[in-house]
Design a protein around this motif. Structure first.
Motif, PDB file in Angstrom:
ATOM      1  N   PHE A  31      34.408  14.469 -35.715  1.00  6.61           N
ATOM      2  CA  PHE A  31      33.347  13.167 -36.178  1.00  6.61           C
ATOM      3  C   PHE A  31      32.042  12.575 -36.158  1.00  6.61           C
ATOM      4  N   THR A  32      31.892  12.023 -37.035  1.00  9.06           N
ATOM      5  CA  THR A  32      30.632  11.783 -37.574  1.00  9.06           C
ATOM      6  C   THR A  32      29.633  10.529 -36.888  1.00  9.06           C
ATOM      7  N   PRO A  33      28.417  10.420 -37.449  1.00  2.00           N
ATOM      8  CA  PRO A  33      27.575   8.851 -36.994  1.00  2.00           C
ATOM      9  C   PRO A  33      28.583   8.373 -36.784  1.00  2.00           C
ATOM     10  N   ILE A  34      29.487   7.299 -36.824  1.00  2.04           N
ATOM     11  CA  ILE A  34      29.437   6.209 -36.335  1.00  2.04           C
ATOM     12  C   ILE A  34      30.309   6.421 -34.644  1.00  2.04           C
TER      13      ILE A  34
ATOM     14  N   ASN B  58      39.454   1.522 -36.396  1.00  4.31           N
ATOM     15  CA  ASN B  58      38.634   1.830 -35.394  1.00  4.31           C
ATOM     16  C   ASN B  58      36.854   0.390 -35.098  1.00  4.31           C
TER      17      ASN B  58
ATOM     18  N   ASN C   6      33.553   3.531 -43.252  1.00  6.98           N
ATOM     19  CA  ASN C   6      33.918   4.574 -42.101  1.00  6.98           C
ATOM     20  C   ASN C   6      34.733   4.610 -42.763  1.00  6.98           C
TER      21      ASN C   6
ATOM     22  N   GLN D 229      37.057   7.816 -42.368  1.00  3.69           N
ATOM     23  CA  GLN D 229      37.041   9.517 -41.861  1.00  3.69           C
ATOM     24  C   GLN D 229      38.222  10.399 -42.441  1.00  3.69           C
TER      25      GLN D 229
ATOM     26  N   LEU E  58      30.655   8.696 -46.243  1.00  2.10           N
ATOM     27  CA  LEU E  58      29.765   9.460 -45.883  1.00  2.10           C
ATOM     28  C   LEU E  58      30.492  10.435 -44.430  1.00  2.10           C
ATOM     29  N   ASN E  59      31.555   9.433 -43.957  1.00  4.31           N
ATOM     30  CA  ASN E  59      32.139   9.535 -42.924  1.00  4.31           C
ATOM     31  C   ASN E  59      32.953  10.327 -43.081  1.00  4.31           C
TER      32      ASN E  59
ATOM     33  N   ALA F 165      35.732  13.125 -43.260  1.00  8.06           N
ATOM     34  CA  ALA F 165      36.008  14.545 -42.250  1.00  8.06           C
ATOM     35  C   ALA F 165      37.005  14.956 -43.242  1.00  8.06           C
TER      36      ALA F 165
ATOM     37  N   TYR G 201      30.322  16.179 -43.479  1.00  8.49           N
ATOM     38  CA  TYR G 201      30.845  16.120 -41.932  1.00  8.49           C
ATOM     39  C   TYR G 201      32.070  16.470 -42.805  1.00  8.49           C
TER      40      TYR G 201
ATOM     41  N   ASN H 230      35.223  18.773 -42.850  1.00 12.94           N
ATOM     42  CA  ASN H 230      35.504  19.995 -42.016  1.00 12.94           C
ATOM     43  C   ASN H 230      37.220  20.152 -43.277  1.00 12.94           C
TER      44      ASN H 230
ATOM     45  N   ARG I 252      30.448  22.153 -42.174  1.00 16.40           N
ATOM     46  CA  ARG I 252      32.063  22.064 -41.200  1.00 16.40           C
ATOM     47  C   ARG I 252      32.907  22.019 -42.058  1.00 16.40           C
TER      48      ARG I 252
END
Lengths: 262, 270
Positions: free
Chosen positions: A208-211, B69, B96, B98, B119-120, B122, B144, B146, B168
């Motif tokens: 999980f990220t900042p959002i 989301n 957004n 991920q 930037l989000n 993963a 972030y 993974n 991560r």
């Protein structure tokens, strides 16, 4: 002549026996039914009771809960309630229903509940910690309400939980570390609350990220824009070669690639 | 004309229902991605301009392969759809996002360095495609990440050492590409509590070397080879000179025998 009487007497006794047997069997059956029927209705009534307590505790200006009749043996015919083949509740769908009031701890009695959809209402009060008993829960959507108080750490017991969305409420306190044990968690949203303290980044939270945590002014740690009090300031990011800057559409500030908090 | 009426109705209903939200960045991202991809089997159902304007209704998505989301695209999973074409750099507008999974298709072209703006992000899975060019070191800006899975492509160049800074990172696979150069220690020989990657993450790249891959056979001759060649050539020259001497002896013998024959011929028969 005597023999004739004897045989007819034997026949009479035999028929009497048969009648008695039948009578005994039926009376035994009747007793069993009398014993078990209330038990079945009591079991079903538990879920009826739980959901009816919820109805009583909520204000329902649009009468969406009008079909929730407590005299029925199970809630499976109620609108917005879905049951499985054993007449046990698996879904409660009350999103966007203009409900207000509070939830009830009896919700923990819905043993087979998988989807609890209460989003986009005006429900206030705490999130009942009894929700931690819902071992089969897959989706907990309480977002866009007015829930206050802390996130119960019992939610860390929900092994099958995939979607935990508590965003846009008035939740306070810290994010329970037990939530990082939720191995099935795919979507987490705690944004737009008043949570405080460090943001966990281990276990399932590494995805999980900042959002997921945005707009909680008192949260601290690497996923936010200020370090937690008492811990060292964020170390400078590792040296990267100067890369040609790409103009971003002016959105959230880039997080610094930091080492994990101890 | 008939197309626009339901479109306007759609927009109107969205204006009144709170969860329905359009996002210009996601719209740009999806429009450009649809243009750069080629979909011969028509697997991208509902990927039309009208849906891009409003792909999410709260947490549900109308687009096949997309998950939402809070009104934004959160996950794109377009795997095993026989997709061709390339990855648009404007995918970076889905800020957004991920999880991006475009694995098991026939995508060509490079991995755009613009992905650094996600930037989000993963999870990045671009495995089993025909991607070429180098692995952009800019991916290290996605702090972030993974999972980085790029196996089974045609990527060239080095494994960027910057990727070792991703704290991560728990899964890393660049096997079966055309990469070259040393495995950076920050990825091949990780210290502390960081999850370690074994040889299977790097193998299948002919010119990649370093720990944890087994040592390469060195080019050029080893000491044993040199000694062997020396001894062999010495032996060979010995054999050659021996045969040369034998032949010379045989020739001179024949010559003497010939002379003897001449003498015997001169002697009269009795």
């Amino acid at each position: 002549m005597f023999l004739k009487h004897l045989t007819s007497f034997k026949a009479e006794i035999r028929t009497q026996f048969l009648v008695m047997e039948r009578g005994m069997v039926t009376s035994v059956l009747f007793c069993l039914i009398l014993v078990f029927l209330p038990l079945t209705s009591i079991y079903a009534n538990k879920e009826v009771d739980a959901l009816f307590s919820l109805r009583v505790n909520l204000e329902d200006p649009n009468a969406v809960l009008e079909s929730w009749d407590p005299t029925l043996p199970n809630p499976c015919t109620w609108i917005h309630v879905t049951c499985n083949n054993d007449n046990s509740v698996i879904r409660v769908d009350l999103g966007n229903a203009s409900l207000s009031g509070q939830l009830v701890p009896q919700l923990g009695q819905l043993k087979n509940l998988q989807y609890l959809e209460l989003y986009s209402n005006n429900i206030s009060g705490p999130i009942p910690s009894e929700l931690g008993k819902l071992k089969g829960l897959v989706s907990l959507d309480l977002y866009w309400n007015k829930f206050n108080a802390h996130i119960p750490n019992t939610l860390g017991k929900l092994r099958k939980l995939r979607f935990l969305r508590l965003n846009s409420n008035r939740l306070t306190g810290q994010i329970p570390m037990s939530l990082t044990n939720l191995k099935a968690l795919q979507v987490l949203d705690l944004s737009n609350n008043q949570l405080s303290g460090p943001v966990p980044n281990n276990g399932s939270f590494s995805l999980f990220t900042p959002i997921s945590f945005a707009n909680n002014p008192n949260l601290c740690g690497p996923l936010t824009d200020h370090p937690c009090p008492g811990s060292p300031p964020f170390p400078p990011p590792p040296p990267l070669e100067t890369l040609p800057p790409v103009t971003s559409p002016g959105l959230s500030p880039s997080p610094s690639p930091t080492s994990p908090t101890i | 004309m008939g197309f626009y009426v339901p479109f306007f109705l759609f927009l109107l209903t969205c204006a009144y229902l709170p969860p329905c939200s359009s996002d210009p960045y996601d719209e740009a991202c999806l429009t450009n991605l649809k243009q750069s991809l080629v979909d011969p089997t028509n697997s991208l159902k509902n990927w039309t301009k009208a849906t891009f304007a409003n792909p999410c209704s709260g947490f549900n998505s109308y687009l096949q392969g997309a998950t939402c989301n809070n009104g934004r695209i959160y996950k794109l999973s377009l795997t095993n759809l026989s997709l061709r074409g390339s990855i648009s750099p404007f995918l970076s507008n889905c800020t957004n996002l991920q999880a991006l999974d475009l694995s098991s298709n026939f995508l060509t072209g490079p991995i755009p360095p613009d992905l650094q703006l996600l930037l989000n992000l993963a999870v990045l899975n671009l495995s089993s495609n025909r991607l070429s060019g180098e692995i952009p070191p800019q991916l290290a800006m996605c702090a972030y990440l993974n999972v980085i899975d790029l196996h089974d492509n045609q990527l060239t160049g080095p494994i960027p050492q910057q990727l070792g800074s991703l704290v991560r990172l728990s899964a890393f696979d660049v096997s079966n590409n055309r990469l070259s150069g040393p495995i950076p220690p920050s990825l091949g020989n990780r210290t502390g509590n960081l999850p370690k990657f074994n040889a299977s993450s790097f193998e299948g790249n002919k010119d990649v070397y370093g720990y944890p891959l087994p040592p390469l056979k060195t080019k050029g001759l080893s000491v044993m080879a040199i000694v062997g060649i020396g001894l062999g050539s010495g032996f060979l020259s010995l054999v050659l000179s021996f045969t040369a001497v034998c032949i010379w002896l045989r020739v001179t013998e024949q010559g003497m025998a010939g002379e003897e024959g001449k003498i015997s011929q001169l002697m009269p028969d009795y």
